[in-house]
Design an enzyme around this catalytic site. Sequence first.
Site, PDB file in Angstrom:
ATOM      1  N   ARG A 157       0.837  -1.222   0.000  1.00 54.20           N
ATOM      2  CA  ARG A 157       0.000   0.000   0.000  1.00 54.20           C
ATOM      3  C   ARG A 157       0.869   1.269   0.000  1.00 54.20           C
ATOM      4  NH1 ARG A 157      -2.460  -3.540  -1.084  1.00 54.20           N
ATOM      5  NH2 ARG A 157      -4.456  -4.307  -0.302  1.00 54.20           N
ATOM      6  N   SER A 177     -10.862  -0.328   3.319  1.00 56.38           N
ATOM      7  CA  SER A 177     -10.011  -0.544   4.507  1.00 56.38           C
ATOM      8  C   SER A 177      -9.499   0.799   5.013  1.00 56.38           C
ATOM      9  CB  SER A 177      -8.800  -1.413   4.155  1.00 56.38           C
ATOM     10  OG  SER A 177      -9.231  -2.615   3.593  1.00 56.38           O
ATOM     11  N   GLU A 206      -4.675   3.859   6.158  1.00 56.09           N
ATOM     12  CA  GLU A 206      -4.443   3.685   4.715  1.00 56.09           C
ATOM     13  C   GLU A 206      -5.076   4.865   3.967  1.00 56.09           C
ATOM     14  OE1 GLU A 206      -5.355  -0.278   3.022  1.00 56.09           O
ATOM     15  OE2 GLU A 206      -6.286   0.787   1.359  1.00 56.09           O
TER      16      GLU A 206
HETATM   17  C1  LIG Z   1     -15.456  -0.190  -0.912  1.00 55.09           C
HETATM   18  C2  LIG Z   1     -13.978   0.047  -1.140  1.00 55.09           C
HETATM   19  C3  LIG Z   1     -13.130  -1.034  -1.315  1.00 55.09           C
HETATM   20  C4  LIG Z   1     -11.756  -0.829  -1.527  1.00 55.09           C
HETATM   21  N1  LIG Z   1     -10.973  -1.920  -1.716  1.00 55.09           N
HETATM   22  C5  LIG Z   1      -9.630  -1.758  -1.949  1.00 55.09           C
HETATM   23  C6  LIG Z   1      -8.792  -2.896  -2.171  1.00 55.09           C
HETATM   24  O1  LIG Z   1      -9.243  -4.048  -2.186  1.00 55.09           O
HETATM   25  N2  LIG Z   1      -7.472  -2.669  -2.371  1.00 55.09           N
HETATM   26  C7  LIG Z   1      -6.940  -1.412  -2.396  1.00 55.09           C
HETATM   27  O2  LIG Z   1      -5.720  -1.294  -2.600  1.00 55.09           O
HETATM   28  N3  LIG Z   1      -7.720  -0.323  -2.207  1.00 55.09           N
HETATM   29  C8  LIG Z   1      -9.044  -0.456  -1.983  1.00 55.09           C
HETATM   30  N4  LIG Z   1      -9.843   0.641  -1.776  1.00 55.09           N
HETATM   31  C9  LIG Z   1      -9.241   1.981  -1.760  1.00 55.09           C
HETATM   32  C10 LIG Z   1      -9.325   2.721  -3.120  1.00 55.09           C
HETATM   33  O3  LIG Z   1     -10.272   2.126  -3.954  1.00 55.09           O
HETATM   34  C11 LIG Z   1      -7.982   2.756  -3.849  1.00 55.09           C
HETATM   35  O4  LIG Z   1      -6.994   3.341  -3.041  1.00 55.09           O
HETATM   36  C12 LIG Z   1      -8.067   3.536  -5.166  1.00 55.09           C
HETATM   37  O5  LIG Z   1      -6.872   3.357  -5.909  1.00 55.09           O
HETATM   38  C13 LIG Z   1      -8.327   5.019  -4.955  1.00 55.09           C
HETATM   39  O6  LIG Z   1      -8.587   5.599  -6.216  1.00 55.09           O
HETATM   40  P1  LIG Z   1      -9.311   6.992  -6.357  1.00 55.09           P
HETATM   41  O7  LIG Z   1      -9.262   7.353  -7.807  1.00 55.09           O
HETATM   42  O8  LIG Z   1     -10.634   6.947  -5.730  1.00 55.09           O
HETATM   43  O9  LIG Z   1      -8.314   7.906  -5.524  1.00 55.09           O
HETATM   44  P2  LIG Z   1      -8.686   9.194  -4.628  1.00 55.09           P
HETATM   45  O10 LIG Z   1      -9.361   8.750  -3.387  1.00 55.09           O
HETATM   46  O11 LIG Z   1      -9.360  10.199  -5.453  1.00 55.09           O
HETATM   47  O12 LIG Z   1      -7.214   9.684  -4.272  1.00 55.09           O
HETATM   48  C14 LIG Z   1      -6.390   8.913  -3.411  1.00 55.09           C
HETATM   49  C15 LIG Z   1      -5.029   9.623  -3.264  1.00 55.09           C
HETATM   50  O13 LIG Z   1      -4.347   9.618  -4.515  1.00 55.09           O
HETATM   51  C16 LIG Z   1      -4.136  10.947  -4.991  1.00 55.09           C
HETATM   52  N5  LIG Z   1      -4.375  10.880  -6.429  1.00 55.09           N
HETATM   53  C17 LIG Z   1      -5.511  10.467  -7.045  1.00 55.09           C
HETATM   54  N6  LIG Z   1      -5.344  10.481  -8.375  1.00 55.09           N
HETATM   55  C18 LIG Z   1      -4.080  10.909  -8.607  1.00 55.09           C
HETATM   56  C19 LIG Z   1      -3.309  11.148  -9.792  1.00 55.09           C
HETATM   57  N7  LIG Z   1      -3.809  10.916 -11.012  1.00 55.09           N
HETATM   58  N8  LIG Z   1      -2.048  11.621  -9.655  1.00 55.09           N
HETATM   59  C20 LIG Z   1      -1.514  11.855  -8.442  1.00 55.09           C
HETATM   60  N9  LIG Z   1      -2.187  11.658  -7.274  1.00 55.09           N
HETATM   61  C21 LIG Z   1      -3.461  11.175  -7.373  1.00 55.09           C
HETATM   62  C22 LIG Z   1      -5.125  11.811  -4.229  1.00 55.09           C
HETATM   63  O14 LIG Z   1      -4.691  13.161  -4.139  1.00 55.09           O
HETATM   64  C23 LIG Z   1      -5.156  11.096  -2.886  1.00 55.09           C
HETATM   65  O15 LIG Z   1      -4.030  11.441  -2.104  1.00 55.09           O
HETATM   66  C24 LIG Z   1     -11.219   0.480  -1.565  1.00 55.09           C
HETATM   67  C25 LIG Z   1     -12.090   1.573  -1.405  1.00 55.09           C
HETATM   68  C26 LIG Z   1     -13.456   1.370  -1.188  1.00 55.09           C
HETATM   69  C27 LIG Z   1     -14.374   2.537  -1.051  1.00 55.09           C
END
Ligand SMILES: Cc1cc2nc3c(=O)[nH]c(=O)nc-3n(C[C@H](O)[C@H](O)[C@H](O)COP(=O)(O)OP(=O)(O)OC[C@H]3O[C@@H](n4cnc5c(N)ncnc54)[C@H](O)[C@@H]3O)c2cc1C
Length: 339
Positions: free
Chosen positions: A166, A240, A335
């Site tokens: 992570r 998580s 996380e």
């Molecule tokens: C129901 C649920 C289940 C999940 N299961 C998992 C799992 O099984 N495994 C897992 O690893 N994660 C899981 N996650 C967490 C999440 O889905 C991941 O971390 C995902 O990659 C976040 O993507 P996002 O586009 O929503 O990021 P955001 O929440 O929009 O951003 C997350 C971080 O990344 C930064 N960021 C976003 N996009 C960029 C970019 N293009 N360039 C630079 N920085 C950026 C943001 O500023 C922030 O700091 C889960 C979340 C939920 C709600």
Amino acid sequence: MTLNIERNKNLKEYNTFGIEAVAPYFCQIQSTEELQALFRNEQFKNMPLLVLGGGSNILFTRNPEGLVLLNKIGGISMVEEGEENVLVKVGGGVVWHEFVLNTIAQGLGGLENLSLIPGTVGAAPMQNIGAYGVEIKDTFHSLEAVNRTDGSLRTFRHADCQFGYRSSVFKTSERDKWVISHVTFSLHKKPQFNTTYGAIQQTLEERGISSLSLKAISDAVVHIRQSKLPDPKKIGNAGSFFKNPVIDAAHFTNLQQQYASIPSYPQENGIKVPAGWLIEQCGWKGYRRGNVGVNDKQALVLVNHGGAIGEEIRQLSEDIQASVKEKFGIELEAEVNFI
Ligand SMILES: Cc1cc2nc3c(=O)[nH]c(=O)nc-3n(C[C@H](O)[C@H](O)[C@H](O)COP(=O)(O)OP(=O)(O)OC[C@H]3O[C@@H](n4cnc5c(N)ncnc54)[C@H](O)[C@@H]3O)c2cc1C
């Protein structure tokens, strides 16, 4: 280039916790060129910046300052085909699960175990997303990112990203310096199925599936996730909330003497213990306090029952950390990214 900047934008719809927060400036980005124009624009280049993908790994405890960028850079293209592998380049704003389904439809293996993880492709390398025994580092080839200070474009190869559990360089030494615009994956033309982790094998058997396919595995993962995790469209959450801690062998042996059923996963650097188990042992599973609480199926997931502010969730998370520390001597690390 004309940039469409909105003022005082409510971000409730843009984070899966469903927390109210207001962005002073808000801009949807469709291309690398738009990003570069923004970072070279006198008004915006020195403003504090927050990049948002799907908002599924973020907790707003206050309003962000400056500019919030919503990554909508699209496109999926095959850039190189070899004997065994295909390089596929994807826009950072593409929805992760839609990309996974696209690779499965093309018969390309490597991402099927990562089905249904919320969010965008551009955020996936940030924390090296993982599930069911697979992480994106396993198929990651390279990424392109735009420098927030001068708009320059850089390619990061696998080694440059320093992927860990992570974690990546974008969460550590290069934090807040780059916007990931495209990610390239090396996918397998002859898939190697990985069904050993979690309940995948059992789910396939229950569904009477004897011949493996990418789609069968993806469907099984989707089924398991839907039965275990709360849907953010129905109840606000960010998956998580904490990382699974890794403790040293002596500490683990000590705990095992007191808690014979403690689950464990040996790692190179120690013993990984599921954070959900530790939280459940402290009695938090299904707990509710006003608008916030702990999911009743998976104690690792904190939820917004509706109308919560980020501070309430932060307070609950700190209380959970304190009780796990007191009972097990283990510090849980969040996380989720706090804003
Ligand atoms: C129901 C649920 C289940 C999940 N299961 C998992 C799992 O099984 N495994 C897992 O690893 N994660 C899981 N996650 C967490 C999440 O889905 C991941 O971390 C995902 O990659 C976040 O993507 P996002 O586009 O929503 O990021 P955001 O929440 O929009 O951003 C997350 C971080 O990344 C930064 N960021 C976003 N996009 C960029 C970019 N293009 N360039 C630079 N920085 C950026 C943001 O500023 C922030 O700091 C889960 C979340 C939920 C709600």
